[in-house]
Design a protein around this motif. Structure first.
Motif, PDB file in Angstrom:
ATOM      1  N   LYS A  12       0.826  -1.211   0.000  1.00 30.76           N
ATOM      2  CA  LYS A  12       0.000   0.000   0.000  1.00 30.76           C
ATOM      3  C   LYS A  12       0.855   1.254   0.000  1.00 30.76           C
ATOM      4  O   LYS A  12       0.511   2.262  -0.631  1.00 30.76           O
ATOM      5  CB  LYS A  12      -0.929  -0.013   1.201  1.00 30.76           C
ATOM      6  CG  LYS A  12      -2.020  -1.077   1.132  1.00 30.76           C
ATOM      7  CD  LYS A  12      -2.876  -1.078   2.378  1.00 30.76           C
ATOM      8  CE  LYS A  12      -3.982  -2.141   2.289  1.00 30.76           C
ATOM      9  NZ  LYS A  12      -4.798  -2.196   3.514  1.00 30.76           N
TER      10      LYS A  12
ATOM     11  N   TRP B 164       2.069   1.831  -3.583  1.00 34.84           N
ATOM     12  CA  TRP B 164       1.026   2.373  -4.435  1.00 34.84           C
ATOM     13  C   TRP B 164       0.703   3.827  -4.083  1.00 34.84           C
ATOM     14  O   TRP B 164       0.476   4.651  -4.962  1.00 34.84           O
ATOM     15  CB  TRP B 164      -0.232   1.519  -4.353  1.00 34.84           C
ATOM     16  CG  TRP B 164      -1.371   2.092  -5.142  1.00 34.84           C
ATOM     17  CD1 TRP B 164      -2.517   2.635  -4.671  1.00 34.84           C
ATOM     18  CD2 TRP B 164      -1.443   2.203  -6.570  1.00 34.84           C
ATOM     19  NE1 TRP B 164      -3.317   3.068  -5.695  1.00 34.84           N
ATOM     20  CE2 TRP B 164      -2.674   2.821  -6.882  1.00 34.84           C
ATOM     21  CE3 TRP B 164      -0.584   1.835  -7.614  1.00 34.84           C
ATOM     22  CZ2 TRP B 164      -3.064   3.083  -8.185  1.00 34.84           C
ATOM     23  CZ3 TRP B 164      -0.979   2.097  -8.921  1.00 34.84           C
ATOM     24  CH2 TRP B 164      -2.208   2.713  -9.184  1.00 34.84           C
TER      25      TRP B 164
ATOM     26  N   TYR C 177       1.284   6.426  -6.996  1.00 33.44           N
ATOM     27  CA  TYR C 177       0.114   7.063  -7.611  1.00 33.44           C
ATOM     28  C   TYR C 177       0.058   8.561  -7.323  1.00 33.44           C
ATOM     29  O   TYR C 177      -0.221   9.358  -8.223  1.00 33.44           O
ATOM     30  CB  TYR C 177      -1.166   6.397  -7.101  1.00 33.44           C
ATOM     31  CG  TYR C 177      -2.419   6.954  -7.747  1.00 33.44           C
ATOM     32  CD1 TYR C 177      -2.865   6.444  -8.965  1.00 33.44           C
ATOM     33  CD2 TYR C 177      -3.126   7.992  -7.171  1.00 33.44           C
ATOM     34  CE1 TYR C 177      -4.000   6.952  -9.584  1.00 33.44           C
ATOM     35  CE2 TYR C 177      -4.255   8.514  -7.773  1.00 33.44           C
ATOM     36  CZ  TYR C 177      -4.689   7.990  -8.987  1.00 33.44           C
ATOM     37  OH  TYR C 177      -5.804   8.511  -9.586  1.00 33.44           O
TER      38      TYR C 177
END
Length: 462
Positions: free
Chosen positions: A54, A57, A61
């Motif tokens: 997580k 990401w 992102y």
């Protein structure tokens, strides 16, 4: 005190709404509010504990994919999301952290991502966050390097666009030298311009023009400024005179230094080990940002090694400016071209990867080593004045390289009357680019300027 728990997996915000752009986390907010400045600067109670996947990401992102506009825009993006919006740490703590990374080598945006990654998931989290931030730019530069190798040497239209970009890049480097000087020649105690830091910058520029090795100049003015900061005027004056006495004796007995004297000669051939060392040393020298690494890689790959043409080197800086990545990612292009020169396409991809690892290794090492240790080193009086002198002298090196790249981009190697005639449009592009960069300070100005230059090249140089 009431306990507030967010939905599983969402980084904390002022509201309980779930954002689609973020990974999900669980966060408990039942820690007492810090009451002292010391507690505030160490408080991690609002930092979400993310799993490594997580965490990757989240930084990939939110920051890696949107790292457009150079370091200022990248740092502002990180600050807005993690400090202002999600409140992982306080603004005062962020400013203290940022002040440390400004002095250390490496791209500050990547270092900040690693710092926040360490807060969330320890040292491994710092590595993961740093990789997530740099991965999009690395992949895009790798792709751009491959496409350039296919079309960049023979296609007249492709070359025309890059011919137009070269004077624009020269203008961007000169503007960067000015911008870096804005904070590199400021005394941290008085918050005013320091005349001795200005002298360090000017004399380093003179030394670079005299072809004195960059390492010698940077180390010399780090020591020299340390003496002036302690008001040791006589030793500082003697040391300053001795540098030019030593240079004069060198000229008398050995002759005027050649352009190759600026280099260490660590990458005379672009083998994988040489490319790694080149990236490692350049990354260790990147005080003040990527523009500091440009002169070193230029003298090693273009002048000393001779395996990278000057025009191709300028092109890689132009490409680096339009990608969502720290500008030091231009080293990926250099490694690709070096590998291509040394052993074909497979070696090109390996070279691009290995030089990038070398370039980013110092900032990973410094950041993962621990922020508290870094603060102790940076706040050491002896080391801090040495770093100040080094950062001031770096401005002179960048300024001289900017002039050299301007000369190359405007005049090039005019072998025909038609090629010589192209100097006029190139000079105009340089002046226009410089004016635009000073007039418009929007983070997308360099990107739009390069796009416009690429289009203009089709009309000016085809």
């Amino acid at each position: 005190m009431a306990t507030s728990t967010t939905t599983e997996g969402t980084p904390p915000t002022q509201s309980h709404e779930k954002e689609n752009s973020s990974p999900e986390v669980t966060l408990e907010r039942d820690v007492p509010t810090p009451t002292t400045i010391s507690d505030e600067l160490e408080d991690n109670s609002r930092v979400p504990r993310l799993s490594l996947l997580k965490l990757f990401w989240f930084f990939f992102y939110n920051f890696g994919l949107f790292a457009w506009g150079g370091p200022v825009a990248q740092i502002a993006l990180i600050k807005e999301r993690l400090v202002i919006q999600d409140q992982w740490i306080t603004l005062s703590r962020f400013q203290r952290v940022f002040s440390v990374y400004q002095i250390l080598p490496g791209p500050e945006a990547a270092e900040l991502c690693m710092f926040f990654g360490c807060l969330s998931a320890g040292r491994i989290g710092g590595i993961v966050a740093g990789l997530a931030f740099m991965l999009p730019g690395f992949v895009l530069m790798l792709l751009a390097s491959y496409l350039y190798s296919l079309a960049g040497f023979t296609n007249v239209y492709f070359n025309a666009s890059f011919r137009a970009l070269q004077p624009i890049v020269a203008a961007m480097i000169l503007k960067a030298a000015h911008k870096i000087a804005d904070h590199s020649v400021i005394n941290h105690n008085t918050k005013k311009m320091d005349v001795f830091l200005i002298i360090a910058a000017l004399c380093t520029a003179i030394n670079t023009a005299l072809r004195i090795n960059i390492f010698i100049s940077l180390a010399f003015y780090g020591i020299w400024y340390s003496l002036t900061a302690r008001r040791l005027w006589i030793p500082a004056g003697i040391l300053w005179v001795l540098q030019y006495v030593g240079f004069a004796l060198y000229v008398v007995f050995r002759g005027f230094p050649s352009p190759l004297a600026l280099a260490l000669g660590i990458a005379q051939t672009p083998s994988l080990i040489n490319l790694f060392v080149l990236g490692l040393v350049a990354g260790s020298l990147s005080f003040g940002g990527a523009y500091t690494a440009i002169p070193f890689i230029q003298v090693e790959a273009v002048l000393k090694g001779g395996w990278l043409p000057q025009s191709v080197f300028i092109d890689c800086i132009a490409i680096g400016n339009v990608l969502p990545a720290p500008l030091v990612i231009f080293a990926t292009f250099v490694g690709f071209q070096g590998g291509l020169h040394d052993g074909g396409l497979g070696a090109a991809f390996a070279g691009a990867t290995i030089i990038t690892l070398g370039m980013f290794f110092p900032c990973f090492l410094f950041t993962i080593a621990g922020h508290s240790l870094l603060e102790k080193l940076v706040r050491n009086k002896l080391l801090s004045t040495f770093f100040d002198g080094l950062c001031g002298s770096v401005v002179g090196v960048i300024a001289i390289i900017a002039v050299q790249i301007l000369d190359s981009s405007v005049h090039g190697e005019a072998k025909t009357l038609e090629q010589a005639a192209n100097s006029g449009p190139a000079a105009v592009l340089y002046i226009v680019a410089l004016a635009v960069l000073y007039k418009f300070t929007n983070k997308y100005t360099p990107l739009l300027l390069l796009a416009g230059g690429a289009i203009a090249g089709q009309f000016l140089f085809v």
